[in-house]
Design a protein around this motif. Structure first.
Motif, PDB file in Angstrom:
ATOM      1  N   GLU A 210       3.284  15.242 -18.668  1.00 32.69           N
ATOM      2  CA  GLU A 210       2.967  15.063 -17.251  1.00 32.69           C
ATOM      3  C   GLU A 210       4.256  15.207 -16.440  1.00 32.69           C
ATOM      4  O   GLU A 210       5.350  14.949 -16.942  1.00 32.69           O
ATOM      5  N   PRO A 233       5.814   9.103 -15.702  1.00 35.89           N
ATOM      6  CA  PRO A 233       5.089  10.112 -14.930  1.00 35.89           C
ATOM      7  C   PRO A 233       5.103   9.765 -13.447  1.00 35.89           C
ATOM      8  O   PRO A 233       5.015   8.586 -13.072  1.00 35.89           O
ATOM      9  N   GLU A 235       3.527   9.181  -9.942  1.00 38.61           N
ATOM     10  CA  GLU A 235       2.196   8.787  -9.476  1.00 38.61           C
ATOM     11  C   GLU A 235       2.265   8.480  -7.984  1.00 38.61           C
ATOM     12  O   GLU A 235       3.315   8.634  -7.373  1.00 38.61           O
ATOM     13  N   CYS A 242       0.750  17.477  -4.216  1.00 42.54           N
ATOM     14  CA  CYS A 242       1.004  18.343  -5.371  1.00 42.54           C
ATOM     15  C   CYS A 242       1.158  19.800  -4.946  1.00 42.54           C
ATOM     16  O   CYS A 242       1.987  20.531  -5.506  1.00 42.54           O
ATOM     17  N   TRP A 265      -7.815  22.639 -18.318  1.00 38.99           N
ATOM     18  CA  TRP A 265      -7.378  21.292 -18.694  1.00 38.99           C
ATOM     19  C   TRP A 265      -8.152  20.812 -19.928  1.00 38.99           C
ATOM     20  O   TRP A 265      -7.552  20.335 -20.893  1.00 38.99           O
ATOM     21  N   LYS A 321      -3.976   9.661 -14.600  1.00 39.79           N
ATOM     22  CA  LYS A 321      -4.947  10.732 -14.395  1.00 39.79           C
ATOM     23  C   LYS A 321      -4.225  11.933 -13.794  1.00 39.79           C
ATOM     24  O   LYS A 321      -3.165  11.793 -13.179  1.00 39.79           O
ATOM     25  N   GLU A 322      -4.822  13.118 -13.937  1.00 41.83           N
ATOM     26  CA  GLU A 322      -4.145  14.342 -13.517  1.00 41.83           C
ATOM     27  C   GLU A 322      -5.046  15.182 -12.613  1.00 41.83           C
ATOM     28  O   GLU A 322      -6.204  15.448 -12.937  1.00 41.83           O
ATOM     29  N   TRP A 323      -4.479  15.584 -11.480  1.00 45.36           N
ATOM     30  CA  TRP A 323      -5.213  16.454 -10.561  1.00 45.36           C
ATOM     31  C   TRP A 323      -5.458  17.821 -11.195  1.00 45.36           C
ATOM     32  O   TRP A 323      -4.596  18.362 -11.876  1.00 45.36           O
ATOM     33  N   SER A 354      -6.023   6.813 -17.571  1.00 43.17           N
ATOM     34  CA  SER A 354      -4.766   6.299 -17.027  1.00 43.17           C
ATOM     35  C   SER A 354      -4.491   4.923 -17.607  1.00 43.17           C
ATOM     36  O   SER A 354      -5.286   4.378 -18.378  1.00 43.17           O
ATOM     37  N   LEU A 382       0.089  14.441 -12.163  1.00 46.15           N
ATOM     38  CA  LEU A 382      -0.258  15.856 -12.348  1.00 46.15           C
ATOM     39  C   LEU A 382       0.424  16.437 -13.565  1.00 46.15           C
ATOM     40  O   LEU A 382       1.382  15.873 -14.098  1.00 46.15           O
ATOM     41  N   ARG A 383      -0.114  17.561 -13.997  1.00 45.83           N
ATOM     42  CA  ARG A 383       0.452  18.385 -15.071  1.00 45.83           C
ATOM     43  C   ARG A 383       0.396  19.832 -14.577  1.00 45.83           C
ATOM     44  O   ARG A 383      -0.558  20.234 -13.923  1.00 45.83           O
TER      45      ARG A 383
END
Length: 388
Positions: A210, A233, A235, A242, A265, A321-323, A354, A382-383
């Protein structure tokens, strides 16, 4: 005057040489099966067994600071440092390198425990000389692209950003998979159905980790996160934030980064064409691969401290969590090729669990959530993806 100028030049050269390299932490972790702290113990002032940190560094003449008990033992290839329980930091020093302060919490260890053995790997890392830093700062202010090239190794690529900050990416080969609540997914939610076949026709690279706070700060100049630490990460960033970050990152690197599509993803989380059919990203036991409400102590952890999945990607089931790039929409049972989600909507897709997600409820690879593009939360990060 000439002698004064010569002295200044020599002093400047000496300073530049001395700090042309620095010490940096490669990894720090609990060595769960190593019983050395118990079999070769050292007592603290309260007559309790100390914690033992085995430091692998490959240098002679290394010094340590931070509440150390007794003498540091110089073993073959490593140093043994005994510290009382409860300690949270260790400073590593060498006369030829800039020192490094190791904050254990950045690597998932809140504080040292009695009778436990830990492994710390420290490496030397070249820094830019002072004149090079000055030049790069000027280039950065003009948004110039650095003349640097990615480093490639097997299925990974490392793309330099600024200074020692780089982005490690994992190659995901094109393929076809079943997306959604497949048979191994326990108690799925309604929006994880129906399952449907998805074909991704192009290889792509996805972030091995991340996006960290160090990377975000290198690009944006600040850290927005609640939990502070370079290796944690990032946040409290919205989908809109982003997009701004990615736009600036692309100007700096000359690359075309973006958020992953929801299909990209999930395919990566499942292990791509190396998938073993796990419920979580890399295991059927969520604690192996995810920081969640069940084991996090209500905070984030340094990226990459749990096990990776089949592709060598970390934290896709839990940490933040990732957008994703897509607008949120319900699934269709129809087969799809390179899907990108709905054409419009009110909510953007979030994937993964998360630190505050109950593992059984929301860490599986098919789990979906969403929120408005301007929403920020201390459990959302995010990643990155880089298309070929």
């Amino acid at each position: 005057m000439r002698n004064i100028l010569l002295s200044f030049v020599l002093l400047f050269a000496a300073i530049s040489s001395a700090f042309a390299q620095k010490l940096t932490v490669e990894s720090f972790k609990l060595a769960g099966s190593d019983l050395t702290a118990q079999t070769q113990p050292r007592k603290d002032l309260n007559n309790r067994n100390c914690a033992l940190i085995k430091v692998g560094i490959g240098l002679q003449g290394v010094q340590f600071e931070g509440g150390i008990m007794g003498n540091v033992e110089n073993k073959t290839g490593e140093y043994w440092v005994y510290m009382p329980q409860g300690n949270r930091q260790l400073k590593v020093k060498h006369t030829n390198y800039a020192p490094v302060m190791v904050t254990f919490d950045d690597y998932g260890v809140e504080k040292l425990e009695s009778n436990r053995t830990y492994e710390l790997i420290v490496v030397t890392y070249p820094q830019y000389a002072i004149t090079q830093n000055m030049t790069n700062q000027s280039l950065d202010s003009q948004h110039s692209t650095p003349q640097t090239h990615p480093t490639v190794s097997d299925n990974t690529i490392s793309i330099p950003v600024k200074g020692r900050i780089s982005i490690d990416m994992v190659r995901v080969e094109a393929g076809t998979f079943t997306m959604g609540a497949t048979a191994e997914m326990n108690d799925p939610w309604k929006d994880e159905k129906p399952t449907h076949r998805v074909t991704l026709t192009n290889d792509y690279y996805i972030g091995k980790y991340e996006v960290t706070q160090a990377l975000w700060k290198a690009v944006m100049g600040k850290k927005p996160s609640r939990f502070k630490g370079d290796n944690l990460p990032v946040e409290k960033v919205s989908w809109d934030d982003c997009q701004e970050f990615i736009s600036k990152l692309n100007r700096i690197t000359g690359k075309t980064f973006r958020l992953p599509t929801e299909a990209e993803w999930e395919y990566a989380a499942r292990g791509g064409n190396k998938s073993r059919g796990y419920q979580y990203s890399g295991s059927n036991n969520p604690s192996d691969v995810a920081w969640s409400y069940d084991n996090s102590g209500i905070k984030t952890y340094a990226v990459g401290t749990k096990q990776p999945n089949e592709l060598g990607i970390y934290d896709m089931s839990g940490n933040v969590k990732e957008w994703c790039q897509d607008w949120y929409d319900e699934y269709s049972s129809s087969s799809q090729v390179n899907p990108t989600g709905a054409n419009s909507g009110s909510y953007r897709v979030l994937r993964g669990g998360s630190w505050f997600t109950v593992a059984a409820g929301g860490c599986r690879s098919s789990f979906r959530s969403s929120n408005t593009p301007d929403y920020r939360d201390d459990g959302i990060g995010l990643r990155l993806v880089l298309s070929e």
